[in-house]
Design a protein around this motif. Structure first.
Motif, PDB file in Angstrom:
ATOM      1  N   PRO A   1       0.835  -1.204   0.000  1.00  0.00           N
ATOM      2  CA  PRO A   1       0.000   0.000   0.000  1.00  0.00           C
ATOM      3  C   PRO A   1       0.867   1.251   0.000  1.00  0.00           C
ATOM      4  CG  PRO A   1       0.107  -0.927   2.199  1.00  0.00           C
ATOM      5  CD  PRO A   1       0.806  -1.902   1.297  1.00  0.00           C
ATOM      6  N   PRO A   2       0.303   2.387  -0.388  1.00  0.00           N
ATOM      7  CA  PRO A   2       1.092   3.624  -0.406  1.00  0.00           C
ATOM      8  C   PRO A   2       1.473   4.116   0.987  1.00  0.00           C
ATOM      9  CG  PRO A   2      -1.212   4.072  -0.915  1.00  0.00           C
ATOM     10  CD  PRO A   2      -1.058   2.589  -0.910  1.00  0.00           C
TER      11      PRO A   2
ATOM     12  N   ARG B   1      -5.188   0.586  10.913  1.00  0.00           N
ATOM     13  CA  ARG B   1      -5.033   1.720   9.996  1.00  0.00           C
ATOM     14  C   ARG B   1      -4.522   2.964  10.730  1.00  0.00           C
ATOM     15  NH1 ARG B   1      -9.143   5.205   8.707  1.00  0.00           N
ATOM     16  NH2 ARG B   1     -10.723   3.740   9.469  1.00  0.00           N
ATOM     17  N   SER B   2      -3.520   3.614  10.128  1.00  0.00           N
ATOM     18  CA  SER B   2      -2.917   4.802  10.737  1.00  0.00           C
ATOM     19  C   SER B   2      -3.247   6.080   9.977  1.00  0.00           C
ATOM     20  CB  SER B   2      -1.392   4.636  10.801  1.00  0.00           C
ATOM     21  OG  SER B   2      -0.859   4.479   9.488  1.00  0.00           O
ATOM     22  N   VAL B   3      -3.996   5.945   8.887  1.00  0.00           N
ATOM     23  CA  VAL B   3      -4.335   7.110   8.067  1.00  0.00           C
ATOM     24  C   VAL B   3      -5.838   7.133   7.823  1.00  0.00           C
ATOM     25  CG1 VAL B   3      -2.089   7.158   6.913  1.00  0.00           C
ATOM     26  CG2 VAL B   3      -3.969   5.830   5.920  1.00  0.00           C
ATOM     27  N   GLY B   4      -6.333   8.305   7.496  1.00  0.00           N
ATOM     28  CA  GLY B   4      -7.737   8.428   7.144  1.00  0.00           C
ATOM     29  C   GLY B   4      -7.996   7.895   5.743  1.00  0.00           C
TER      30      GLY B   4
ATOM     31  N   GLU C   1     -17.190  -3.162   9.049  1.00  0.00           N
ATOM     32  CA  GLU C   1     -16.900  -2.440   7.809  1.00  0.00           C
ATOM     33  C   GLU C   1     -16.900  -0.931   8.049  1.00  0.00           C
ATOM     34  OE1 GLU C   1     -15.891  -3.943   4.966  1.00  0.00           O
ATOM     35  OE2 GLU C   1     -15.939  -5.672   6.299  1.00  0.00           O
ATOM     36  N   ARG C   2     -17.743  -0.476   8.959  1.00  0.00           N
ATOM     37  CA  ARG C   2     -17.788   0.956   9.274  1.00  0.00           C
ATOM     38  C   ARG C   2     -16.532   1.395  10.031  1.00  0.00           C
ATOM     39  NH1 ARG C   2     -22.375   0.840  11.263  1.00  0.00           N
ATOM     40  NH2 ARG C   2     -21.963   0.846  13.497  1.00  0.00           N
ATOM     41  N   ILE C   3     -16.022   0.533  10.904  1.00  0.00           N
ATOM     42  CA  ILE C   3     -14.756   0.842  11.586  1.00  0.00           C
ATOM     43  C   ILE C   3     -13.620   0.882  10.577  1.00  0.00           C
ATOM     44  CG2 ILE C   3     -13.085   0.035  13.302  1.00  0.00           C
ATOM     45  CD1 ILE C   3     -15.433  -1.264  14.805  1.00  0.00           C
ATOM     46  N   HIS C   4     -13.648  -0.057   9.624  1.00  0.00           N
ATOM     47  CA  HIS C   4     -12.642  -0.118   8.558  1.00  0.00           C
ATOM     48  C   HIS C   4     -11.234  -0.106   9.167  1.00  0.00           C
ATOM     49  CE1 HIS C   4     -13.207  -0.191   4.239  1.00  0.00           C
ATOM     50  NE2 HIS C   4     -12.059   0.436   4.081  1.00  0.00           N
ATOM     51  N   PRO C   5     -10.904  -1.138   9.949  1.00  0.00           N
ATOM     52  CA  PRO C   5      -9.682  -1.077  10.767  1.00  0.00           C
ATOM     53  C   PRO C   5      -8.364  -1.117  10.001  1.00  0.00           C
ATOM     54  CG  PRO C   5     -10.707  -3.244  10.920  1.00  0.00           C
ATOM     55  CD  PRO C   5     -11.665  -2.375  10.170  1.00  0.00           C
ATOM     56  N   PHE C   6      -8.389  -1.570   8.746  1.00  0.00           N
ATOM     57  CA  PHE C   6      -7.144  -1.714   7.996  1.00  0.00           C
ATOM     58  C   PHE C   6      -7.154  -0.795   6.777  1.00  0.00           C
ATOM     59  CE2 PHE C   6      -8.331  -5.880   9.833  1.00  0.00           C
ATOM     60  CZ  PHE C   6      -7.356  -5.945  10.817  1.00  0.00           C
ATOM     61  N   VAL C   7      -5.983  -0.511   6.272  1.00  0.00           N
ATOM     62  CA  VAL C   7      -5.901   0.395   5.135  1.00  0.00           C
ATOM     63  C   VAL C   7      -6.414  -0.270   3.860  1.00  0.00           C
ATOM     64  CG1 VAL C   7      -3.539  -0.190   4.418  1.00  0.00           C
ATOM     65  CG2 VAL C   7      -4.407   2.132   4.053  1.00  0.00           C
ATOM     66  N   ASP C   8      -6.389  -1.590   3.817  1.00  0.00           N
ATOM     67  CA  ASP C   8      -6.896  -2.337   2.663  1.00  0.00           C
ATOM     68  C   ASP C   8      -7.253  -3.743   3.129  1.00  0.00           C
ATOM     69  OD1 ASP C   8      -7.608  -2.849   0.025  1.00  0.00           O
ATOM     70  OD2 ASP C   8      -5.618  -3.598  -0.495  1.00  0.00           O
TER      71      ASP C   8
ATOM     72  N   PRO D   1      -8.636   7.216  12.397  1.00  0.00           N
ATOM     73  CA  PRO D   1      -7.635   6.284  12.940  1.00  0.00           C
ATOM     74  C   PRO D   1      -7.546   6.269  14.461  1.00  0.00           C
ATOM     75  CG  PRO D   1      -6.752   7.397  11.019  1.00  0.00           C
ATOM     76  CD  PRO D   1      -8.075   8.045  11.304  1.00  0.00           C
ATOM     77  N   VAL D   2      -7.622   7.433  15.105  1.00  0.00           N
ATOM     78  CA  VAL D   2      -7.447   7.478  16.551  1.00  0.00           C
ATOM     79  C   VAL D   2      -8.581   6.761  17.286  1.00  0.00           C
ATOM     80  CG1 VAL D   2      -8.658   9.680  16.875  1.00  0.00           C
ATOM     81  CG2 VAL D   2      -6.816   9.017  18.460  1.00  0.00           C
ATOM     82  N   ALA D   3      -9.731   6.618  16.625  1.00  0.00           N
ATOM     83  CA  ALA D   3     -10.884   5.982  17.266  1.00  0.00           C
ATOM     84  C   ALA D   3     -10.928   4.472  17.050  1.00  0.00           C
ATOM     85  CB  ALA D   3     -12.176   6.604  16.742  1.00  0.00           C
ATOM     86  N   ILE D   4     -10.091   3.949  16.159  1.00  0.00           N
ATOM     87  CA  ILE D   4     -10.181   2.537  15.779  1.00  0.00           C
ATOM     88  C   ILE D   4      -9.973   1.581  16.957  1.00  0.00           C
ATOM     89  CG2 ILE D   4      -9.061   0.725  14.415  1.00  0.00           C
ATOM     90  CD1 ILE D   4      -8.743   2.766  12.170  1.00  0.00           C
ATOM     91  N   PRO D   5      -8.939   1.737  17.797  1.00  0.00           N
ATOM     92  CA  PRO D   5      -8.747   0.772  18.897  1.00  0.00           C
ATOM     93  C   PRO D   5      -9.954   0.678  19.828  1.00  0.00           C
ATOM     94  CG  PRO D   5      -6.749   2.045  18.565  1.00  0.00           C
ATOM     95  CD  PRO D   5      -7.804   2.692  17.721  1.00  0.00           C
TER      96      PRO D   5
END
Length: 220
Positions: free
Chosen positions: A23-24, A33-36, A81-88, A47-51
């Motif tokens: 990924p980029p 995931r560390s990016v929006g 899917e709404r949390i979308h925890p990973f970048v891909d 990202p800050v809300a994911i954990p």
């Protein structure tokens, strides 16, 4: 579903793909995931809300409350899917977790076919808005399809009445063609409401009444 197990599932599913085309971002397989990101039709977590969101989701996966198991699976699938925890890879991981939850409750996997994908995505968007009924229906239909296509034909004896879609699975005739035969009286079948039922024995009887060129043998 523990969060570390979720991350390990993502790592195993995506590691080879990312080795070829990473990924980029600097995210590694299994990393949260560390990016929006922007996902069409979904209001995904920052990202800050994911954990914290994942912790709440994880604690809730084992509690049916007053929900039917299929609705419970739909709610938590949409939630993940709404949390979308990973970048891909969220869709692939999410559908695998969905099927794991179904298997835990004694249901077969829900296979979302390509032609069902638009309806599935619309149902996900509805669930994101709080209406989980369309997604529950999509999952229920997929589970029913798995029963008819894979389980019933293998468990039922030759004389057992099953839906025509079950007889069509892996055979030379499609369900629509078998329905035409049943309506025309050429295939022995029983109608229950909108559903036609027949058996492997009756289908073999029909096949045996035809010559190799596909025409009915002449009487006498």
């Amino acid at each position: 579903m523990p969060i570390d197990v979720l991350s390990e599932i993502h790592r195993q599913m995506i590691e080879l793909a990312w080795a070829v085309e990473p990924p980029p971002t600097r995210d590694r397989p299994g990393d949260l995931r560390s990016v929006g990101v922007s996902v069409r039709g979904l209001d995904v977590a920052i990202p800050v809300a994911i954990p914290a969101d994942l912790h709440e989701w994880s604690a809730s996966t084992g509690e049916l409350e007053d929900r039917h198991p299929l609705e419970h699976a739909a709610v938590h699938h949409a939630w993940l899917e709404r949390i979308h925890p990973f970048v891909d890879g969220n869709g692939r991981v999410g559908r695998l977790i969905l099927n794991f939850m179904l298997l835990q409750r004694g249901y077969p996997p829900a296979v979302i076919h390509v032609d069902q994908r638009p309806r599935y995505l619309r149902a996900l968007r509805s669930a994101d808005g709080g209406n989980h009924r369309p997604l529950t229906e999509v999952i229920a239909r997929a589970v029913s399809g798995a029963l008819n296509r894979f389980l019933i034909p293998n468990l039922a004896g030759d004389a057992r009445l099953v839906p025509l879609s079950s007889l069509a699975a892996g055979g030379p005739y499609g369900a629509a063609y078998l329905r035409q035969l049943a309506i025309a009286g050429r295939l022995r079948a029983i109608r229950e409401g909108r559903l036609w039922l027949s058996s492997r024995a009756w289908l073999n009887e029909y096949v045996g009444s035809r010559d190799p060129r596909g025409t009915r043998p002449r009487a006498g």
